[in-house]
Write a protein that holds these residues in place. Structure first.
Motif, PDB file in Angstrom:
ATOM      1  N   ALA A   1       0.838  -1.210   0.000  1.00  0.00           N
ATOM      2  CA  ALA A   1       0.000   0.000   0.000  1.00  0.00           C
ATOM      3  C   ALA A   1       0.867   1.252   0.000  1.00  0.00           C
ATOM      4  O   ALA A   1       0.571   2.238  -0.692  1.00  0.00           O
ATOM      5  N   ILE A   2       1.957   1.209   0.772  1.00  0.00           N
ATOM      6  CA  ILE A   2       2.890   2.350   0.801  1.00  0.00           C
ATOM      7  C   ILE A   2       3.525   2.529  -0.569  1.00  0.00           C
ATOM      8  O   ILE A   2       3.681   3.657  -1.059  1.00  0.00           O
ATOM      9  N   ALA A   3       3.871   1.430  -1.226  1.00  0.00           N
ATOM     10  CA  ALA A   3       4.498   1.513  -2.547  1.00  0.00           C
ATOM     11  C   ALA A   3       3.539   2.097  -3.582  1.00  0.00           C
ATOM     12  O   ALA A   3       3.948   2.882  -4.455  1.00  0.00           O
ATOM     13  N   ARG A   4       2.259   1.732  -3.494  1.00  0.00           N
ATOM     14  CA  ARG A   4       1.283   2.301  -4.441  1.00  0.00           C
ATOM     15  C   ARG A   4       1.209   3.821  -4.289  1.00  0.00           C
ATOM     16  O   ARG A   4       1.197   4.557  -5.283  1.00  0.00           O
ATOM     17  N   ASP A   5       1.177   4.277  -3.045  1.00  0.00           N
ATOM     18  CA  ASP A   5       1.167   5.725  -2.816  1.00  0.00           C
ATOM     19  C   ASP A   5       2.457   6.363  -3.315  1.00  0.00           C
ATOM     20  O   ASP A   5       2.444   7.426  -3.950  1.00  0.00           O
ATOM     21  N   PHE A   6       3.561   5.732  -3.034  1.00  0.00           N
ATOM     22  CA  PHE A   6       4.872   6.258  -3.425  1.00  0.00           C
ATOM     23  C   PHE A   6       4.992   6.355  -4.946  1.00  0.00           C
ATOM     24  O   PHE A   6       5.485   7.356  -5.483  1.00  0.00           O
ATOM     25  N   ASN A   7       4.551   5.327  -5.642  1.00  0.00           N
ATOM     26  CA  ASN A   7       4.696   5.314  -7.096  1.00  0.00           C
ATOM     27  C   ASN A   7       3.889   6.436  -7.764  1.00  0.00           C
ATOM     28  O   ASN A   7       4.250   6.915  -8.842  1.00  0.00           O
ATOM     29  N   LEU A   8       2.791   6.847  -7.114  1.00  0.00           N
ATOM     30  CA  LEU A   8       1.980   7.940  -7.665  1.00  0.00           C
ATOM     31  C   LEU A   8       2.671   9.296  -7.558  1.00  0.00           C
ATOM     32  O   LEU A   8       2.308  10.244  -8.262  1.00  0.00           O
TER      33      LEU A   8
ATOM     34  N   HIS B   1       9.974   3.238  -9.384  1.00  0.00           N
ATOM     35  CA  HIS B   1       8.766   2.426  -9.256  1.00  0.00           C
ATOM     36  C   HIS B   1       9.079   1.259  -8.331  1.00  0.00           C
ATOM     37  O   HIS B   1       9.830   0.347  -8.689  1.00  0.00           O
ATOM     38  N   ALA B   2       8.541   1.311  -7.109  1.00  0.00           N
ATOM     39  CA  ALA B   2       8.796   0.245  -6.118  1.00  0.00           C
ATOM     40  C   ALA B   2       7.882  -0.939  -6.396  1.00  0.00           C
ATOM     41  O   ALA B   2       6.663  -0.779  -6.502  1.00  0.00           O
TER      42      ALA B   2
ATOM     43  N   GLU C   1      15.039   6.953  -1.351  1.00  0.00           N
ATOM     44  CA  GLU C   1      13.783   7.672  -1.547  1.00  0.00           C
ATOM     45  C   GLU C   1      12.612   6.862  -0.982  1.00  0.00           C
ATOM     46  O   GLU C   1      11.719   7.414  -0.320  1.00  0.00           O
ATOM     47  N   PHE C   2      12.612   5.558  -1.242  1.00  0.00           N
ATOM     48  CA  PHE C   2      11.513   4.724  -0.734  1.00  0.00           C
ATOM     49  C   PHE C   2      11.595   4.598   0.786  1.00  0.00           C
ATOM     50  O   PHE C   2      10.566   4.533   1.467  1.00  0.00           O
ATOM     51  N   ARG C   3      12.814   4.583   1.311  1.00  0.00           N
ATOM     52  CA  ARG C   3      12.961   4.539   2.781  1.00  0.00           C
ATOM     53  C   ARG C   3      12.353   5.794   3.405  1.00  0.00           C
ATOM     54  O   ARG C   3      11.698   5.731   4.462  1.00  0.00           O
TER      55      ARG C   3
ATOM     56  N   GLY D   1       7.166   7.864   6.536  1.00  0.00           N
ATOM     57  CA  GLY D   1       6.245   8.984   6.602  1.00  0.00           C
ATOM     58  C   GLY D   1       4.988   8.689   7.407  1.00  0.00           C
ATOM     59  O   GLY D   1       4.676   7.539   7.740  1.00  0.00           O
ATOM     60  N   GLU D   2       4.233   9.746   7.685  1.00  0.00           N
ATOM     61  CA  GLU D   2       3.042   9.625   8.524  1.00  0.00           C
ATOM     62  C   GLU D   2       1.965   8.789   7.853  1.00  0.00           C
ATOM     63  O   GLU D   2       1.305   7.971   8.497  1.00  0.00           O
ATOM     64  N   SER D   3       1.772   8.987   6.552  1.00  0.00           N
ATOM     65  CA  SER D   3       0.739   8.199   5.865  1.00  0.00           C
ATOM     66  C   SER D   3       1.122   6.724   5.819  1.00  0.00           C
ATOM     67  O   SER D   3       0.260   5.841   5.908  1.00  0.00           O
TER      68      SER D   3
END
Length: 581
Positions: free
Chosen positions: A74-81, A92-93, A306-308, A313-315
């Motif tokens: 779920a975090i990766a989906r947010d990150f990729n956006l 792209h994680a 960057e992914f770390r 993050g809070e979200s």
């Protein structure tokens, strides 16, 4: 850990072991940028200024322990956006569920693995795995970042199994005395060879028993009993453990050591058989889900950073807490980890993660104890076994048979045991004879398990009123037989129970016995002889100690044969002593 290059050292991209040829791609990209800059300088407008990636992705392969994967995905989906870029490429994680032990053993080659162990980022369930990697593969590319993605302390569940006698501390959880001498409870862990929870449980027991033991022998005996109890309740994997906890097995639901998050996950799946968690005294270990980088590629290393940042993050924390984990600071979502099931908002005291040295020792000890035994038990039936044991109303033979039968409970169903009796001239001109062959305890003979056959045989042993004690001939015959039938996948042991010294005029002498054993023995095929001598007729333990020293075994003496059960535990603790050497 491993070949550390600092936190995120930058190396030429051609150094990447997993993505070769990236240098050419970067060169092409650089050339394209030169053209763009040149055209822009000439007033030619080529691209919009929307900040998009233009279809070029830098793919970051993230291997995650399965239970954490939904949150990280779920975090990766947010990150990729967010279209975060490194060198003009969008990061792209891509998240994959991978068993932590599978990755660790894939790196070290020290255990079974299913493959698929390569990744750029690795988030195992515990820091014990990178310590195992460091212990076995010091040159592995594995960089610690100091980030704990999530946390989950170990707890105890299923306390209904204790019927009101609930444990307060970890040392109360596992029986640490001989079978039958202490009330036992079925305690289940997932195999420590494949589970950080199981391995951490061994560390908990090791630490508490070490503090409570006045000397090394006492500790070894208690730890041996604890390990054997854990072996009897070990599950091959978490699925099997959950099934047992739900009452889906043949036995009553056991108490189980597991993480908070595993307990929450179990309750989510078995809502009709939920469990409460209990926090025991003395602190506990945590699954800490470390964020580890396994690449030296410059672009991928910065992408991992960057992914770390995103995962801290809070979200991202909201995704983690929603899956039954604690955050990096121990915080929980009380709507998820509900007090109705015993979960506490207050984080329990944390014990430091075991060192790589102690992890290695515990793993070796577990594997040594896990290896099934192959034992030839030999019981003295000489005339002196007819003597009564004071205060019991039983003969030495009866007490010995009862103690040996109790000792059978220490062996797993897949262990192999056989039984001989000995005196003098018990079998024509032989001083020994086989009563039951060496077979697996769970093997059936005419519908009867071999364990029951041995119990019946022990109960039916009868002393020879005129029989003497041909110890040395029997030792040699047993050693020859166990050497001839040696099983390298098992602990091959000779166990002698006798109430007297060697007494066979004209028979084999000690020096000759030791010489013949030496001619047969091989360091790669150890067959320790363990002798338990009891009763006032044992005048000299030294010959038995020499035999034990020559074979890597042990010799014990007691005037009370009712102590044999406790001596069994001490004898088995030789395995622990051996792994400490």
């Amino acid at each position: 850990m491993g070949r550390h290059r600092g936190r995120y050292a930058e190396e030429p991209s051609g150094r990447s072991r997993r993505r070769r040829g990236r240098g050419g791609a970067f060169a092409a990209l650089a050339a394209a940028l030169v053209i763009v800059v040149g055209l822009a300088g000439a007033g030619v407008y080529m691209f919009g200024n929307s900040g998009g990636c233009g279809g070029s992705d830098l793919r970051l392969d993230v291997a995650v322990s399965p239970e954490l994967a939904p949150a990280v995905d779920a975090i990766a989906r947010d990150f990729n956006l967010t279209e975060t870029t490194v060198d003009g490429q969008c990061v792209h994680a891509e998240v994959r569920q991978v068993d932590s032990a599978n990755v660790a053993y894939g790196i070290t080659g020290s255990g079974a693995t299913m493959g698929d162990t390569e990744s750029d980022v690795w988030i195992p369930d515990s820091s014990v795995w990178p310590r195992i990697v460091q212990n076995h593969s010091g040159d592995a590319v594995l960089t610690e970042t100091g980030t704990s993605v999530a946390r989950s302390p170990l707890v105890l569940t299923g306390l209904a199994a204790y019927a009101g006698d609930e444990p307060a501390a970890w040392e109360d959880v596992i029986p640490t005395a001989a079978p039958g001498e202490q009330p036992g409870h079925t305690v289940r862990v997932v195999d420590p060879g494949r589970s950080a929870t199981g391995l951490s449980t061994l560390s908990l027991l090791h630490g508490t028993l070490e503090q409570a033991s006045p000397d090394g022998d006492t500790f070894n005996a208690a730890m041996t009993a604890a390990l054997q109890a854990l072996h009897r309740g070990a599950s091959a994997d978490e699925e099997a453990a959950f099934l047992a906890l739900s009452g889906g097995g043949e036995e009553a639901p056991p108490a189980m050591v597991m993480s908070e998050q595993a307990a929450w996950r179990y309750n989510s799946s078995y809502d009709e058989n939920t469990v409460r968690v209990d926090y025991l005294e003395g602190g506990t270990y945590y699954l800490d889900y470390p964020y580890l980088v396994r690449t030296e590629d410059s672009g991928l290393t910065r992408a991992a950073e960057e992914f770390r940042t995103a995962i801290r993050g809070e979200s991202a924390r909201g995704h983690i807490l929603a899956e039954g984990f604690r955050g990096p600071e121990g915080e929980v979502d009380p709507a998820v980890l509900s007090g109705d099931h015993g979960f506490s908002e207050q984080a329990p005291e944390e014990l430091p993660t075991p060192s790589e040295g102690s992890i290695g020792d515990l793993t070796r000890t577990w594997n040594q104890m896990k290896m099934d035994s192959r034992v030839l038990a030999i019981v003295d039936i000489s005339g002196s076994m007819l003597a009564e044991v004071p205060g019991t109303g039983m003969t030495r033979m009866q007490v010995t048979g009862a103690a040996a039968t109790q000792g059978l409970e220490m062996f797993s169903p897949t262990s192999e045991l056989g039984l001989w009796e000995f005196s003098t001239n018990v079998n024509n001109n032989l001083h020994y004879q086989e009563i039951a062959p060496v077979r697996e305890l769970q093997a059936e003979e005419d519908g009867t398990e071999h364990r029951a056959v041995l119990s019946q045989a022990l109960a039916s042993l009868r002393p020879m009123p005129r029989g003497d004690t041909a110890l040395y001939e029997t030792y040699l015959a047993a050693y020859q037989e166990m050497s001839r039938t040696y099983r390298p996948d098992r602990n091959n042991v000779i166990l002698m129970l006798t109430d007297g010294d060697n007494d066979n005029p004209g028979g084999l002498e000690l020096a000759e016995l030791l010489s013949q054993i030496d001619s047969i023995a091989s360091p790669s095929r150890p067959i320790p002889i363990i002798t338990i001598a009891f009763g006032p007729d044992v005048q000299n333990l030294e010959p038995l100690q020499e035999i034990a020293a020559a074979t890597g075994g042990a010799a014990y003496m007691t005037e009370d044969p009712t102590e044999i059960g406790e001596i069994f535990i001490n004898a088995f603790s030789l395995r622990i002593a051996d792994t400490d050497d």
